[in-house]
Write a protein that holds these residues in place. Structure first.
Motif, short mmCIF file in Angstrom:
data_model
loop_
_atom_site.label_atom_id
_atom_site.label_comp_id
_atom_site.label_asym_id
_atom_site.label_seq_id
_atom_site.Cartn_x
_atom_site.Cartn_y
_atom_site.Cartn_z
N ALA A 69 0.81 -1.23 0.00
CA ALA A 69 0.00 0.00 0.00
C ALA A 69 0.84 1.27 0.00
N GLN A 70 1.85 1.35 0.86
CA GLN A 70 2.66 2.57 0.92
C GLN A 70 3.47 2.77 -0.37
N LYS A 71 3.94 1.66 -0.94
CA LYS A 71 4.67 1.76 -2.21
C LYS A 71 3.76 2.31 -3.30
N PHE A 72 2.51 1.91 -3.27
CA PHE A 72 1.53 2.40 -4.22
C PHE A 72 1.33 3.91 -4.03
N GLU A 73 1.21 4.33 -2.80
CA GLU A 73 0.99 5.75 -2.52
C GLU A 73 2.17 6.60 -3.00
N GLU A 74 3.37 6.06 -2.87
CA GLU A 74 4.57 6.85 -3.17
C GLU A 74 4.96 6.81 -4.65
N CYS A 75 4.43 5.89 -5.43
CA CYS A 75 4.87 5.76 -6.82
C CYS A 75 4.21 6.80 -7.72
N ASP A 76 4.86 7.04 -8.86
CA ASP A 76 4.33 7.95 -9.87
C ASP A 76 3.61 7.20 -10.98
N GLY A 77 3.98 5.94 -11.15
CA GLY A 77 3.37 5.10 -12.17
C GLY A 77 3.16 3.70 -11.64
N PHE A 78 2.16 3.02 -12.19
CA PHE A 78 1.76 1.70 -11.69
C PHE A 78 1.46 0.80 -12.88
N VAL A 79 2.13 -0.35 -12.94
CA VAL A 79 1.91 -1.30 -14.03
C VAL A 79 1.35 -2.59 -13.44
N ALA A 80 0.20 -3.01 -13.94
CA ALA A 80 -0.39 -4.29 -13.55
C ALA A 80 -0.21 -5.25 -14.72
N ALA A 81 0.47 -6.36 -14.47
CA ALA A 81 0.80 -7.30 -15.55
C ALA A 81 0.30 -8.70 -15.19
N SER A 82 -0.28 -9.37 -16.19
CA SER A 82 -0.87 -10.69 -15.92
C SER A 82 -0.78 -11.61 -17.13
N PRO A 83 -0.64 -12.91 -16.87
CA PRO A 83 -0.91 -13.88 -17.93
C PRO A 83 -2.41 -13.97 -18.14
N THR A 109 -5.31 10.33 -8.16
CA THR A 109 -5.44 11.15 -9.35
C THR A 109 -4.07 11.46 -9.95
N MET A 110 -3.94 11.22 -11.23
CA MET A 110 -2.78 11.54 -12.05
C MET A 110 -1.57 10.64 -11.82
N LYS A 111 -1.71 9.57 -11.04
CA LYS A 111 -0.70 8.51 -11.13
C LYS A 111 -0.93 7.83 -12.48
N VAL A 112 0.12 7.53 -13.20
CA VAL A 112 -0.05 6.93 -14.52
C VAL A 112 -0.16 5.41 -14.39
N GLY A 113 -1.19 4.85 -14.99
CA GLY A 113 -1.40 3.40 -14.93
C GLY A 113 -1.21 2.75 -16.29
N SER A 182 5.60 14.80 -17.68
CA SER A 182 4.73 15.91 -18.07
C SER A 182 3.75 16.25 -16.95
N ILE A 183 3.19 15.23 -16.32
CA ILE A 183 2.26 15.46 -15.21
C ILE A 183 2.97 16.12 -14.04
N ALA A 184 4.20 15.71 -13.77
CA ALA A 184 4.96 16.33 -12.67
C ALA A 184 5.17 17.82 -12.95
N LEU A 185 5.49 18.17 -14.18
CA LEU A 185 5.65 19.59 -14.54
C LEU A 185 4.31 20.32 -14.44
N GLY A 186 3.24 19.66 -14.89
CA GLY A 186 1.92 20.26 -14.81
C GLY A 186 1.47 20.52 -13.39
#
Length: 205
Positions: A69-83, A109-113, A182-186
């Protein structure tokens, strides 16, 4: 900047990992830190809709979901990968994502997924759509590549032969890096978009 990558495959170094690792190499070039959390071989139960997370600030089941959970809160982008299993994502990954997204109440809001899927042949686009829904409901911009974010391979390691799939992963990572920067600059210049108080209605009233 950091991207949190969730590997929903039961195989640590399988075809799903090959896709993520191809992205990792690009993120490193872009100066973006990455971390892969391996979910697919863990014992993770589904959400029981107990609502305890609203009282405790975390899921009632204290497992990898709360650890992430904390890693999710602190990240800027999130990738979910699955077979792909039966034109759907790995059930363990879905249980993980259901609880992770529901029990974490910070503003996403505005974390890139981005979603990434691997399969022998079919069911890729259905699984891709399934995973993207977690981002769409939480105000997370969805990153795309040059095709649906998919790679092919049945036996472990076969995805390394899918040249177009590997290129799609590299393109996705470059696009994701551009969006995050770009989002960070925005945010610095404009802040986050204004939000209204949620208006929730039920179909029975």
């Amino acid at each position: 900047m950091k991207v949190l990558m969730i590997n929903g495959s039961p195989h640590v170094k399988g075809n799903t990992y090959i896709a993520l690792h191809e992205m990792e190499k690009v993120f490193a070039q872009e100066g973006i830190e990455t971390e892969i959390v391996h979910v697919g071989n863990k014992d993770i139960r589904g959400c029981i809709a107990c609502q305890s997370c609203y009282e405790k600030g975390k899921c009632v089941f204290n497992d990898l979901v709360n650890e992430t959970a904390q890693k999710f809160e602190e990240c800027d982008g999130f990738v979910a990968a699955s077979p792909v299993y039966y034109a759907s994502a790995n059930a363990t990954l879905i249980a993980f994502l259901d609880r992770l997204f529901y029990s974490t109440h910070f503003d996403k809001t505005m974390k890139v997924g981005a979603s990434v899927v691997a399969a022998r042949r079919g069911g890729l686009s259905a699984t891709y759509d399934e995973l993207n829904k977690y981002f769409g409901i939480t105000g997370m911009p969805i990153a795309s590549g040059q095709y649906w974010n998919s790679i092919h391979g049945r036996e472990q390691g076969e995805a390394q032969q899918d040249e177009e799939g590997l290129q799609t992963m590299r393109t996705l990572a470059h696009n994701m890096a551009f969006l995050m920067k770009s989002i960070a600059l925005g945010k610095e210049q404009y802040g986050l978009p204004d939000k209204e108080e949620p208006c929730r209605t039920n179909f029975i009233r």
